[in-house]
Design a protein around this motif. Structure first.
Motif, PDB file in Angstrom:
ATOM      1  N   HIS A 183      34.977  35.334  35.802  1.00 39.00           N
ATOM      2  CA  HIS A 183      34.951  34.912  34.403  1.00 39.00           C
ATOM      3  C   HIS A 183      33.706  35.429  33.691  1.00 39.00           C
ATOM      4  O   HIS A 183      33.760  35.731  32.488  1.00 39.00           O
ATOM      5  N   ALA A 184      32.596  35.537  34.407  1.00 39.15           N
ATOM      6  CA  ALA A 184      31.392  36.106  33.795  1.00 39.15           C
ATOM      7  C   ALA A 184      31.605  37.577  33.452  1.00 39.15           C
ATOM      8  O   ALA A 184      31.171  38.053  32.401  1.00 39.15           O
ATOM      9  N   ALA A 185      32.276  38.303  34.348  1.00 34.78           N
ATOM     10  CA  ALA A 185      32.587  39.705  34.053  1.00 34.78           C
ATOM     11  C   ALA A 185      33.488  39.811  32.825  1.00 34.78           C
ATOM     12  O   ALA A 185      33.302  40.679  31.961  1.00 34.78           O
ATOM     13  N   ARG A 186      34.464  38.925  32.734  1.00 29.39           N
ATOM     14  CA  ARG A 186      35.361  38.931  31.578  1.00 29.39           C
ATOM     15  C   ARG A 186      34.602  38.644  30.289  1.00 29.39           C
ATOM     16  O   ARG A 186      34.925  39.197  29.233  1.00 29.39           O
ATOM     17  N   ALA A 187      33.596  37.783  30.350  1.00 27.10           N
ATOM     18  CA  ALA A 187      32.798  37.470  29.169  1.00 27.10           C
ATOM     19  C   ALA A 187      32.033  38.678  28.659  1.00 27.10           C
ATOM     20  O   ALA A 187      31.571  38.677  27.513  1.00 27.10           O
ATOM     21  N   LEU A 188      31.891  39.704  29.493  1.00 29.81           N
ATOM     22  CA  LEU A 188      31.233  40.943  29.096  1.00 29.81           C
ATOM     23  C   LEU A 188      32.225  42.081  28.881  1.00 29.81           C
ATOM     24  O   LEU A 188      31.823  43.228  28.656  1.00 29.81           O
ATOM     25  N   GLY A 189      33.517  41.774  28.984  1.00 26.99           N
ATOM     26  CA  GLY A 189      34.526  42.822  28.868  1.00 26.99           C
ATOM     27  C   GLY A 189      34.578  43.736  30.071  1.00 26.99           C
ATOM     28  O   GLY A 189      35.089  44.854  29.997  1.00 26.99           O
ATOM     29  N   LEU A 190      34.078  43.253  31.215  1.00 26.31           N
ATOM     30  CA  LEU A 190      34.002  44.068  32.438  1.00 26.31           C
ATOM     31  C   LEU A 190      34.978  43.611  33.507  1.00 26.31           C
ATOM     32  O   LEU A 190      34.785  43.890  34.693  1.00 26.31           O
ATOM     33  N   GLN A 191      36.061  42.937  33.114  1.00 26.68           N
ATOM     34  CA  GLN A 191      36.991  42.399  34.102  1.00 26.68           C
ATOM     35  C   GLN A 191      37.679  43.485  34.925  1.00 26.68           C
ATOM     36  O   GLN A 191      38.166  43.223  36.023  1.00 26.68           O
ATOM     37  N   ASP A 192      37.706  44.703  34.436  1.00 27.21           N
ATOM     38  CA  ASP A 192      38.314  45.809  35.181  1.00 27.21           C
ATOM     39  C   ASP A 192      37.271  46.660  35.885  1.00 27.21           C
ATOM     40  O   ASP A 192      37.586  47.744  36.401  1.00 27.21           O
ATOM     41  N   GLU A 193      36.023  46.184  35.921  1.00 28.63           N
ATOM     42  CA  GLU A 193      34.948  46.942  36.540  1.00 28.63           C
ATOM     43  C   GLU A 193      34.261  46.186  37.664  1.00 28.63           C
ATOM     44  O   GLU A 193      33.918  46.763  38.702  1.00 28.63           O
ATOM     45  N   THR A 194      34.045  44.886  37.510  1.00 30.01           N
ATOM     46  CA  THR A 194      33.291  44.122  38.499  1.00 30.01           C
ATOM     47  C   THR A 194      33.697  42.657  38.421  1.00 30.01           C
ATOM     48  O   THR A 194      34.541  42.266  37.630  1.00 30.01           O
ATOM     49  N   GLY A 195      33.116  41.829  39.298  1.00 29.04           N
ATOM     50  CA  GLY A 195      33.379  40.400  39.268  1.00 29.04           C
ATOM     51  C   GLY A 195      34.452  39.920  40.216  1.00 29.04           C
ATOM     52  O   GLY A 195      34.618  38.719  40.405  1.00 29.04           O
ATOM     53  N   ARG A 196      35.203  40.844  40.821  1.00 31.07           N
ATOM     54  CA  ARG A 196      36.227  40.491  41.813  1.00 31.07           C
ATOM     55  C   ARG A 196      36.186  41.511  42.948  1.00 31.07           C
ATOM     56  O   ARG A 196      35.700  42.630  42.769  1.00 31.07           O
TER      57      ARG A 196
END
Length: 400
Positions: free
Chosen positions: A347-360
């Motif tokens: 969710h933190a990655a999504r808050a930066l628009g990075l959900q397709d780059e990192t965070g999972r």
């Protein structure tokens, strides 16, 4: 480039569909060229370098999606004032708060800002963080705000970290613009944004919508300009009162709304409709001894993703521990252990628009992971002053 197989780990991918599957925790991870190639049980070892993780917990590397780590000066004196009963708003209105940091930051060179910020960044990295959002907002002039973002960009050149920069000139009104907020927005916030964008310094635009800062009407020209430049927006909203900043930002498709203690169920519905992440900041809540809790139940009911961040700053959240942030999210805001872990990863990655780059931990994403000397996420969240980091893995490589 030789592929690496990470095996014998208790894997938490931060993907609910995978983590709830029968084979969750027995997965292996294959990485190559800085990316995750495959995740699954019993992957092929042919042609791979094999890393035995020793039964440790393997999670996505934390993302700190709201910080102000580039700043000058120190505001411990304000902490003492608040202990003596002086409200934060009063401190801010009498030249303290953001304006105090402004004076100190304006006096520092680019090199001095980088050096001062590295100590704070290194503490975050020591707890496995891979990605840090860094805001401007303590210069409050075009020149000083640009210097802050140049310092933020420079941090990624001297450390193995992903830096995301946010233009936050609309943070407070400097003395030279007293009584002229519209002129400040036009001459500093917007003019500086255009300069920052032209120099490639800015990834997103933020503001502080509050009685001691700016109204939605004053901020509208800035957000219109951000939209014209194709920049994502976010907002500091509903921290000390309800000013309508959340609904305003959702109208621009904000990637996040942050703080949110005074947000309402209607705000939660607006965030759900716009896909806006709620970024909760327990460090500031704790330091300011706030009593109004963010509406976590409303966010859950509306399906709003909740992120957690340190809000590292010189006055209201001098916090550089993502682990303590998770513990505070649980103890102060009553988030569950999975919510806390998702809050600093997916969710933190999504808050930066990075959900397709990192965070999972998922195929195609950057191989940003952490090996912890624990076996369950609860052991990460429950303990205080305890850092079980075994290895920080950034883009597939173990880094300091």
């Amino acid at each position: 480039m030789l592929a690496t197989l990470w095996t014998n780990a208790r894997v938490v991918t931060a993907d609910a569909a995978i983590d709830r599957a029968p084979n969750a925790g027995t997965l292996e991870v294959l990485t190559q060229g800085g990316r995750i190639i495959a995740v699954g049980p019993a992957l092929s070892r042919e042609g791979c370098r094999v890393v035995d993780c020793g039964g440790r917990l393997l999670t996505p590397a934390p993302v700190d999606c709201h910080t102000h780590i580039v700043f000058g000066g120190d505001r411990a004196n304000e902490f003492e004032q608040r202990l003596e009963g002086v409200p934060y708003a009063q401190i801010a209105q009498t030249g303290g708060g953001i304006k105090a940091s402004m004076r100190a930051t304006r006096d520092m060179s680019l090199e001095a800002l980088v050096a001062a910020s590295l100590a704070r960044l290194d503490h975050l990295l020591s707890e496995g963080v891979s990605t840090v959002e860094v805001k401007s907002g303590y210069g409050l002039s075009v020149k000083a705000e640009l210097t802050m973002l140049r310092a933020a960009r420079a941090l990624a050149q001297v450390r193995g970290v992903r830096i995301v920069t946010t233009w936050l000139a609309a943070h407070a009104l400097p003395p030279e613009y007293e009584g002229r907020p519209d002129a400040y927005i036009a001459e500093v916030a917007i003019a500086g944004l255009e300069a920052a964008h032209a120099e490639g310094l800015v990834d997103a635009v933020d503001s502080f919508c509050e009685g001691i800062a700016f109204t939605t009407a004053q901020l509208a020209p800035l957000y219109d300009r951000a939209a014209a430049l194709g920049l994502p927006v976010k907002i500091h909203a509903e921290q000390l009162s309800h000013m309508g900043g959340t609904a305003f930002a959702c109208g621009y498709g904000a990637v996040s709304a942050d703080h949110l203690e005074y947000a309402t169920e209607a705000d939660a519905q607006a965030m759900a409709a716009s896909g806006t992440v709620a970024v909760l900041l327990p460090g500031a809540f704790y330091m300011l001894r706030e009593t109004v809790l963010p509406p976590v139940a409303a966010f859950r009911a509306a399906g709003v993703p909740m992120a957690l961040a340190t809000d590292c700053n010189p006055g209201t959240s001098p916090l550089t521990s993502i682990l303590l942030t998770m513990n505070m999210g649980a103890t102060l805001f009553r988030l569950t252990v999975p919510e806390c872990l998702l809050g600093v990863t997916a969710h933190a990655a999504r808050a930066l628009g990075l959900q397709d780059e990192t965070g999972r931990i998922a195929p195609g994403l950057s191989a940003d992971m952490v090996l912890w000397d624990v076996q369950t996420p609860a052991q990460l969240v429950a303990r205080i002053g305890f850092n079980p980091l075994h290895a920080r893995i950034f883009k597939g490589e173990v880094v300091a």
